[in-house]
Design an enzyme around this catalytic site. Structure first.
Site, PDB file in Angstrom:
ATOM      1  N   HIS A  47      35.946  43.352  54.063  1.00 32.41           N
ATOM      2  CA  HIS A  47      34.893  42.361  54.305  1.00 32.41           C
ATOM      3  C   HIS A  47      33.681  42.769  53.476  1.00 32.41           C
ATOM      4  CE1 HIS A  47      36.470  39.738  57.575  1.00 32.41           C
ATOM      5  NE2 HIS A  47      37.361  40.710  57.611  1.00 32.41           N
ATOM      6  N   CYS A  50      35.404  38.449  62.256  1.00 30.03           N
ATOM      7  CA  CYS A  50      36.017  38.550  63.578  1.00 30.03           C
ATOM      8  C   CYS A  50      34.999  38.170  64.639  1.00 30.03           C
ATOM      9  CB  CYS A  50      36.501  39.978  63.818  1.00 30.03           C
ATOM     10  SG  CYS A  50      37.126  40.241  65.475  1.00 30.03           S
TER      11      CYS A  50
END
Ligand code: COA
Ligand code: ZN
Length: 307
Positions: free
Chosen positions: A210, A241
Site C-alpha cells: 500500500h 482495509c
C-alpha cells in the site's frame, strides 16, 4: 544478442482491495463491466471479489453474482479473498481458480479484521485447505500487517516466517506478504522477501504494497532485488482495509507497470489500455483517485515549448 526481458506478474486487486473500501455501493453490473475490461488487459491474476460476511464488507455482498457473470479469460487466474470455511464453500461453489486465504501477522489486527485469534484463523484456514483439496482450486495465503501493524507497531519477522512455514506445511501454492497500511520500507522488504523466496522456491511469493506513506514503488524495487516477480496492485491506486486504522490505497497499477516497462521488464500488461480504464474510475466510484500517472500522462508525453 539482446537479453530476454525479465517477466514480472501483475495481479490486479482493485475489484477486491479497492472496491471493499468504497462507502458508496458500486452497482454489480458496473463492477462486472469493469472486471471484463481488466480481463482483456494482460493481468496474470485478478482478485475479483471477496467471500466475506456481508455485514463485515457490505461493498462486496454481490460476490456470487460477480463470479457468475464476469467473462473469464482462460489466461487469467481469478482469485477471491476468503476469511473462513463459509467463505471457502461459497468460493468453491462459484468455481474460482484460486482462494486467497487471509489472516494477520498481528494478533490485534487479526482480532479487528476477522474477529478471531491468530490461532483460530490458522485452525479455520487449515480446514479450508482440506476442503479445497481435490477441487483443482489453488490456495494462496495472504499475511496481513507483515511489515508493521497500525496498533501494535513493529512486527517481529520471526512471526512472519513462522506463519509462512505453517502454511507451506499445510500445502498452499502461494504466499503473499502484505503491507496493509504502508509501514514497510525498502531494506526491511528486501530482507524479509529474500528469506521467504529462498525458503520456498517452489511456492509463488507475492508482495502486496500500500502506498500510504509513498514508499510502495521503492519497496517494489527492494522486492525485485530479493527475487520477487509477483506484485499485487490496484488501478488508480484504490484500496484499503476498512478494519485497519489509517489504511489507504494500494500501489497504483498503471504507475507500477509504467515504471517496470521503462526498466525493461515484461509485465504482460497493456499500459495504454489500463491508463484508459483508470481514467474512467472517477466516474465509476464518484471521486478522484490517487493515480499521478493518469494526471501527468506517460513519460513520452510532450508539451509545446512556451513561446
Ligand atoms: N460469507 C457470508 N456470510 C458469512 C461468512 C462468509 N464468509 N462468514 C460468516 N458469515 C455470516 C454468518 O453466517 C453470520 O450470519 P448471521 O448473523 O446472519 O447468522 C454472520 O456472518 C456472523 O458470523 P460469525 O461466524 O459470527 O462471524 P463474525 O461476525 O465473527 O465475523 C468474519 C468473522 C471473518 C466472517 C468477518 O469478520 C469477515 O468477513 N471479515 C472479513 C474482513 C475483510 O475482508 N477485511 C478486508 C480484507 S483484509
Ligand atoms: Zn491490501
Amino acid at each position: 544478442m539482446t537479453e530476454a526481458k525479465r517477466r514480472v506478474f501483475i495481479q490486479e486487486v482493485s475489484p477486491r482491495d479497492g472496491f471493499q473500501n468504497e462507502s458508496q455501493f458500486i452497482e454489480s453490473w458496473d463492477k462486472i463491466a469493469f472486471i471484463d475490461k481488466l480481463s482483456e488487459s494482460g493481468f496474470a491474476k485478478i482478485e475479483a471479489t471477496s467471500f466475506t460476511s456481508p455485514k463485515a464488507i457490505p461493498a462486496l455482498r454481490d460476490a456470487e453474482m460477480i463470479m457468475h457473470e464476469i467473462k473469464r479469460n482462460p489466461d487469467v487466474v481469478y482469485t477471491v479473498l476468503v476469511p473462513n470455511l463459509r467463505g471457502a464453500e461459497r468460493a468453491i461453489a462459484c468455481k474460482v481458480d484460486e482462494v486467497n486465504l487471509v489472516m494477520s501477522v498481528s494478533e490485534t489486527h487479526n482480532q479487528m479484521n476477522l474477529r478471531m485469534s491468530r490461532e483460530q484463523s490458522v485452525a479455520q484456514l487449515s480446514e479450508v485447505i482440506t476442503a479445497v483439496r481435490g477441487t483443482g482450486i489453488a490456495v494462496n495465503i495472504s499475511l496481513s500487517t507483515a511489515f508493521g501493524c497500525p496498533m501494535e507497531g513493529d512486527i517481529n519477522p520471526e512471526e512472519v516466517y513462522r506463519l509462512a512455514a505453517q502454511f507451506a506445511e499445510l500445502g498452499v501454492q502461494g504466499i503473499t506478504l502484505c503491507d496493509t497500511t504502508g509501514m514497510a520500507y525498502p531494506t526491511q522488504v528486501e530482507e524479509i522477501s529474500r528469506r521467504v523466496v529462498e525458503a520456498y522456491p517452489l511456492l509463488d511469493t507475492t508482495l502486496h504494497f500500500h502506498n500510504t506513506r509513498g514508499m510502495a514503488l521503492a519497496n517494489t524495487m527492494a522486492a525485485l532485488a530479493a527475487g520477487v516477480v509477483r506484485f499485487d496492485s490496484s488501478l488508480g491506486g484504490l484500496g484499503g482495509c476498512p478494519y485497519a486504522p489509517g489504511a489507504s490505497g494500494n500501489v497504483c497499477t498503471e504507475e507500477l507497470v509504467h515504471m517496470l516497462e521503462l526498466m525493461g521488464y515484461d509485465t504482460g500488461v497493456d499500459l495504454g489500455k489500463i491508463v484508459g480504464v483508470a481514467g474512467q474510475l472517477p466516474e465509476l466510484i464518484g471521486h478522484d483517485v490517487p493515480s499521478q500517472l493518469v494526471k501527468a500522462g506517460l513519460r513520452g508525453r510532450r508539451y509545446p515549448a512556451p513561446s
